[in-house]
Design a protein around this motif. Structure first.
Motif, PDB file in Angstrom:
ATOM      1  N   ALA A 100       0.812  -1.228   0.000  1.00  0.00           N
ATOM      2  CA  ALA A 100       0.000   0.000   0.000  1.00  0.00           C
ATOM      3  C   ALA A 100       0.844   1.276   0.000  1.00  0.00           C
ATOM      4  CB  ALA A 100      -0.954  -0.001   1.191  1.00  0.00           C
ATOM      5  N   GLY A 101       2.002   1.215  -0.610  1.00  0.00           N
ATOM      6  CA  GLY A 101       2.807   2.433  -0.764  1.00  0.00           C
ATOM      7  C   GLY A 101       3.686   2.779   0.424  1.00  0.00           C
ATOM      8  N   GLU A 102       3.671   1.931   1.466  1.00  0.00           N
ATOM      9  CA  GLU A 102       4.524   2.194   2.637  1.00  0.00           C
ATOM     10  C   GLU A 102       5.617   1.140   2.735  1.00  0.00           C
ATOM     11  OE1 GLU A 102       4.224   4.730   4.716  1.00  0.00           O
ATOM     12  OE2 GLU A 102       2.299   5.512   3.985  1.00  0.00           O
ATOM     13  N   MET A 103       6.846   1.582   2.963  1.00  0.00           N
ATOM     14  CA  MET A 103       7.947   0.637   3.191  1.00  0.00           C
ATOM     15  C   MET A 103       7.589  -0.264   4.372  1.00  0.00           C
ATOM     16  SD  MET A 103      11.192  -0.060   2.241  1.00  0.00           S
ATOM     17  CE  MET A 103      12.008   1.382   1.616  1.00  0.00           C
ATOM     18  N   PRO A 104       7.680  -1.586   4.203  1.00  0.00           N
ATOM     19  CA  PRO A 104       7.340  -2.462   5.326  1.00  0.00           C
ATOM     20  C   PRO A 104       8.384  -2.352   6.444  1.00  0.00           C
ATOM     21  CG  PRO A 104       8.194  -3.744   3.484  1.00  0.00           C
ATOM     22  CD  PRO A 104       8.070  -2.327   2.997  1.00  0.00           C
ATOM     23  N   ALA A 105       7.932  -2.421   7.684  1.00  0.00           N
ATOM     24  CA  ALA A 105       8.854  -2.308   8.827  1.00  0.00           C
ATOM     25  C   ALA A 105       9.416  -3.677   9.177  1.00  0.00           C
ATOM     26  CB  ALA A 105       8.123  -1.693  10.012  1.00  0.00           C
ATOM     27  N   ASP A 106      10.084  -4.293   8.200  1.00  0.00           N
ATOM     28  CA  ASP A 106      10.523  -5.670   8.382  1.00  0.00           C
ATOM     29  C   ASP A 106      11.800  -5.878   7.566  1.00  0.00           C
ATOM     30  OD1 ASP A 106       9.113  -8.777   8.711  1.00  0.00           O
ATOM     31  OD2 ASP A 106      10.723  -8.489   7.266  1.00  0.00           O
ATOM     32  N   PHE A 107      12.895  -6.188   8.241  1.00  0.00           N
ATOM     33  CA  PHE A 107      14.186  -6.305   7.583  1.00  0.00           C
ATOM     34  C   PHE A 107      14.145  -7.258   6.377  1.00  0.00           C
ATOM     35  CE2 PHE A 107      18.193  -8.498   6.878  1.00  0.00           C
ATOM     36  CZ  PHE A 107      19.083  -7.447   6.722  1.00  0.00           C
ATOM     37  N   GLY A 108      13.549  -8.429   6.574  1.00  0.00           N
ATOM     38  CA  GLY A 108      13.515  -9.429   5.504  1.00  0.00           C
ATOM     39  C   GLY A 108      12.768  -8.936   4.274  1.00  0.00           C
ATOM     40  N   LYS A 109      11.650  -8.253   4.500  1.00  0.00           N
ATOM     41  CA  LYS A 109      10.863  -7.748   3.363  1.00  0.00           C
ATOM     42  C   LYS A 109      11.597  -6.615   2.660  1.00  0.00           C
ATOM     43  CE  LYS A 109       6.372  -9.151   5.118  1.00  0.00           C
ATOM     44  NZ  LYS A 109       5.319  -8.779   6.050  1.00  0.00           N
ATOM     45  N   ILE A 110      12.285  -5.787   3.415  1.00  0.00           N
ATOM     46  CA  ILE A 110      13.046  -4.688   2.805  1.00  0.00           C
ATOM     47  C   ILE A 110      14.211  -5.256   1.989  1.00  0.00           C
ATOM     48  CG2 ILE A 110      14.444  -2.635   3.261  1.00  0.00           C
ATOM     49  CD1 ILE A 110      12.865  -2.271   5.888  1.00  0.00           C
ATOM     50  N   ARG A 111      14.902  -6.215   2.580  1.00  0.00           N
ATOM     51  CA  ARG A 111      16.073  -6.834   1.938  1.00  0.00           C
ATOM     52  C   ARG A 111      15.698  -7.526   0.628  1.00  0.00           C
ATOM     53  NH1 ARG A 111      19.547  -8.713  -0.311  1.00  0.00           N
ATOM     54  NH2 ARG A 111      21.403  -9.884   0.264  1.00  0.00           N
ATOM     55  N   ALA A 112      14.442  -7.967   0.548  1.00  0.00           N
ATOM     56  CA  ALA A 112      14.001  -8.702  -0.640  1.00  0.00           C
ATOM     57  C   ALA A 112      13.683  -7.774  -1.816  1.00  0.00           C
ATOM     58  CB  ALA A 112      12.776  -9.546  -0.299  1.00  0.00           C
ATOM     59  N   LEU A 113      13.653  -6.466  -1.602  1.00  0.00           N
ATOM     60  CA  LEU A 113      13.310  -5.542  -2.692  1.00  0.00           C
ATOM     61  C   LEU A 113      14.489  -5.380  -3.659  1.00  0.00           C
ATOM     62  CD1 LEU A 113      11.520  -2.856  -0.494  1.00  0.00           C
ATOM     63  CD2 LEU A 113      10.418  -4.321  -2.215  1.00  0.00           C
ATOM     64  N   PRO A 114      14.200  -5.085  -4.934  1.00  0.00           N
ATOM     65  CA  PRO A 114      15.284  -4.928  -5.914  1.00  0.00           C
ATOM     66  C   PRO A 114      16.267  -3.833  -5.498  1.00  0.00           C
ATOM     67  CG  PRO A 114      13.143  -4.943  -7.023  1.00  0.00           C
ATOM     68  CD  PRO A 114      12.868  -4.924  -5.541  1.00  0.00           C
ATOM     69  N   GLY A 115      17.543  -4.108  -5.643  1.00  0.00           N
ATOM     70  CA  GLY A 115      18.573  -3.096  -5.407  1.00  0.00           C
ATOM     71  C   GLY A 115      18.886  -2.845  -3.942  1.00  0.00           C
ATOM     72  N   TYR A 119      23.339  -4.078   3.603  1.00  0.00           N
ATOM     73  CA  TYR A 119      23.681  -2.778   4.193  1.00  0.00           C
ATOM     74  C   TYR A 119      22.487  -1.810   4.150  1.00  0.00           C
ATOM     75  CZ  TYR A 119      25.117   1.968   4.697  1.00  0.00           C
ATOM     76  OH  TYR A 119      25.158   3.268   5.108  1.00  0.00           O
ATOM     77  N   THR A 120      21.922  -1.618   2.966  1.00  0.00           N
ATOM     78  CA  THR A 120      20.821  -0.661   2.822  1.00  0.00           C
ATOM     79  C   THR A 120      19.601  -1.104   3.638  1.00  0.00           C
ATOM     80  OG1 THR A 120      21.638  -0.172   0.616  1.00  0.00           O
ATOM     81  CG2 THR A 120      19.440   0.621   1.133  1.00  0.00           C
ATOM     82  N   ALA A 121      19.319  -2.407   3.620  1.00  0.00           N
ATOM     83  CA  ALA A 121      18.191  -2.904   4.412  1.00  0.00           C
ATOM     84  C   ALA A 121      18.426  -2.636   5.902  1.00  0.00           C
ATOM     85  CB  ALA A 121      17.988  -4.406   4.172  1.00  0.00           C
ATOM     86  N   ALA A 132      16.778  -3.357  15.554  1.00  0.00           N
ATOM     87  CA  ALA A 132      18.173  -3.623  15.944  1.00  0.00           C
ATOM     88  C   ALA A 132      18.889  -4.477  14.901  1.00  0.00           C
ATOM     89  CB  ALA A 132      18.206  -4.283  17.308  1.00  0.00           C
ATOM     90  N   LYS A 133      19.111  -3.878  13.712  1.00  0.00           N
ATOM     91  CA  LYS A 133      19.795  -4.576  12.617  1.00  0.00           C
ATOM     92  C   LYS A 133      21.067  -3.809  12.264  1.00  0.00           C
ATOM     93  CE  LYS A 133      17.172  -8.026  11.680  1.00  0.00           C
ATOM     94  NZ  LYS A 133      17.737  -9.390  11.726  1.00  0.00           N
ATOM     95  N   PRO A 134      22.145  -4.507  11.941  1.00  0.00           N
ATOM     96  CA  PRO A 134      23.396  -3.821  11.607  1.00  0.00           C
ATOM     97  C   PRO A 134      23.359  -3.212  10.206  1.00  0.00           C
ATOM     98  CG  PRO A 134      23.662  -6.194  11.370  1.00  0.00           C
ATOM     99  CD  PRO A 134      22.271  -5.970  11.907  1.00  0.00           C
ATOM    100  N   ALA A 135      24.168  -2.174  10.000  1.00  0.00           N
ATOM    101  CA  ALA A 135      24.327  -1.585   8.656  1.00  0.00           C
ATOM    102  C   ALA A 135      25.830  -1.423   8.430  1.00  0.00           C
ATOM    103  CB  ALA A 135      23.605  -0.243   8.565  1.00  0.00           C
TER     104      ALA A 135
END
Ligand code: ADE
Length: 355
Positions: A100-115, A119-121, A132-135
């Protein structure tokens, strides 16, 4: 040293010394995302105007999803690596469709997005969502190598993964984003990459093992990629009636199991090519030299010379059969069934034109 010991002095230092940067003012997921992708390829000062313009023209994820290709490329002009902004748009479309147009608040779902890599996730998760995820980027790898006097090669995935695990174990739950940014900031301002680090300013000077041993400047260790081996090859475009001849590569090694145009090591003369072709059980009729071509693999570089050889249809009497790794294929079949590595692209073109 215990990595946990750095948390308190580093956060205290960050509170007093952090630069005020546009993307730190209002760290929404979108702003963190845009800034981190831009910062992967460009210095902080250079990023600032690009960041401002990007957010002004495309203020949120749905605007990015709907923008024209021309607009996003224009906004990226001068930053380089256009695939990064193309991937951002792909990700924005997915976010609109699935979240729905909002970045999900979930490391795994963010990491799965293209590009978006680890680190970025991690940066988006921690800075925008307080997870509490490392970058761990190049700055952080440098800081951690020096702190721990580690000679491990920071270009190795395994080393990066271990350092991510180390950070994840000590990251303070109350301020994950600040902690990650404090490591980045220390790397950018104090534990600098080029020239001597400014150890006299470092809040972790007492803890730093490489400083204690006087080896700060030897670290981090990055083994340069090995120089590529140059290899001359002769590539044969062999045609017989309306068929091309392909060869199946061995099951192991470079391009294992794929189909190729027959080729041999070295740059052969015409007479050598004809001898080779006969040796393989074929009867050549005509031969023409083709231009040279080059293909770069990660560890080898092929410098190729090609020949187009027209041959008689093979006689099917036993004993005179071409080796079984050779296949006779028609054009259609070649296009549809056989995957020929792009290393042979220049010569496959001649093959297509000839068949
Ligand atoms: N380089 C990469 N990420 C950064 C950030 N969040 N702040 C400053 N410099 C950076």
């Amino acid at each position: 040293m215990e990595l946990r010991e750095i948390v308190e002095p580093l956060l205290k230092w960050y509170d007093a010394n952090a630069r005020s940067l546009p993307w730190r003012e209002e760290p929404t997921p979108y702003q963190v995302w845009v800034s981190e992708i831009m910062l992967q390829q460009t210095r902080v000062e250079a990023v600032k105007p690009y960041f401002a313009r990007f957010l002004q023209e495309l203020p949120d994820i749905s605007h990015l999803a709907k923008a024209s290709e021309d607009q996003i490329l224009k906004l990226w002009e001068g930053l380089g690596y256009y695939s990064r902004v193309r991937n951002m748009q792909k990700a924005a479309k997915i976010i609109c469709e699935e979240y729905a147009g909002e970045m999900p608040a979930d490391f795994g779902k963010i990491r799965a997005l293209p590009g978006i890599g680890s680190y970025t996730a991690g940066a988006i998760s921690s800075i925008a969502f307080g997870l509490a995820k490392p970058a761990v980027d190049g700055n952080v790898l440098r800081v951690l190598s020096r702190l721990q006097a580690s000679y491990d090669d920071i270009l190795k995935q395994s080393v990066k993964k271990r350092m991510e695990e180390q950070v994840e174990q000590v990251i303070p739950k109350a301020r994950p984003g600040d902690f990650n940014q404090s490591l980045i900031e220390l790397g950018a301002l104090v534990c600098v990459p080029n020239g001597p680090p400014k150890c006299e300013l470092c809040p972790l000077g007492e803890l730093c093992l490489s400083r204690k041993r006087g080896i700060q400047q030897e670290l981090p260790k990055k083994t340069p990629p090995r120089a590529r081996r140059l290899e001359d090859r002769t590539v044969l475009v062999l045609v017989s009636d309306n068929k091309a001849i392909l060869h199946k590569r061995p099951a192991r090694g470079l391009l294992a199991g794929l189909y190729e145009l027959p080729n041999v090591e070295g740059k052969l003369r015409e007479d050598q090519v004809l001898a080779y072709v006969r040796q393989q059980g074929f009867s050549p009729l005509r031969i023409r030299q083709l231009p040279e071509a080059k293909h770069v693999f990660s560890h080898v570089e092929w410098h190729m010379l090609g020949y187009l050889v027209r041959m008689e249809e093979p006689e099917m009497n036993p004993g005179q059969q071409p080796g079984e790794a050779f296949l006779f294929v028609e054009k259609e079949e070649m296009e549809q069934k056989f995957s020929i590595p792009s290393a042979f692209g220049a010569y496959v073109r001649y093959l297509r034109e000839t068949l």
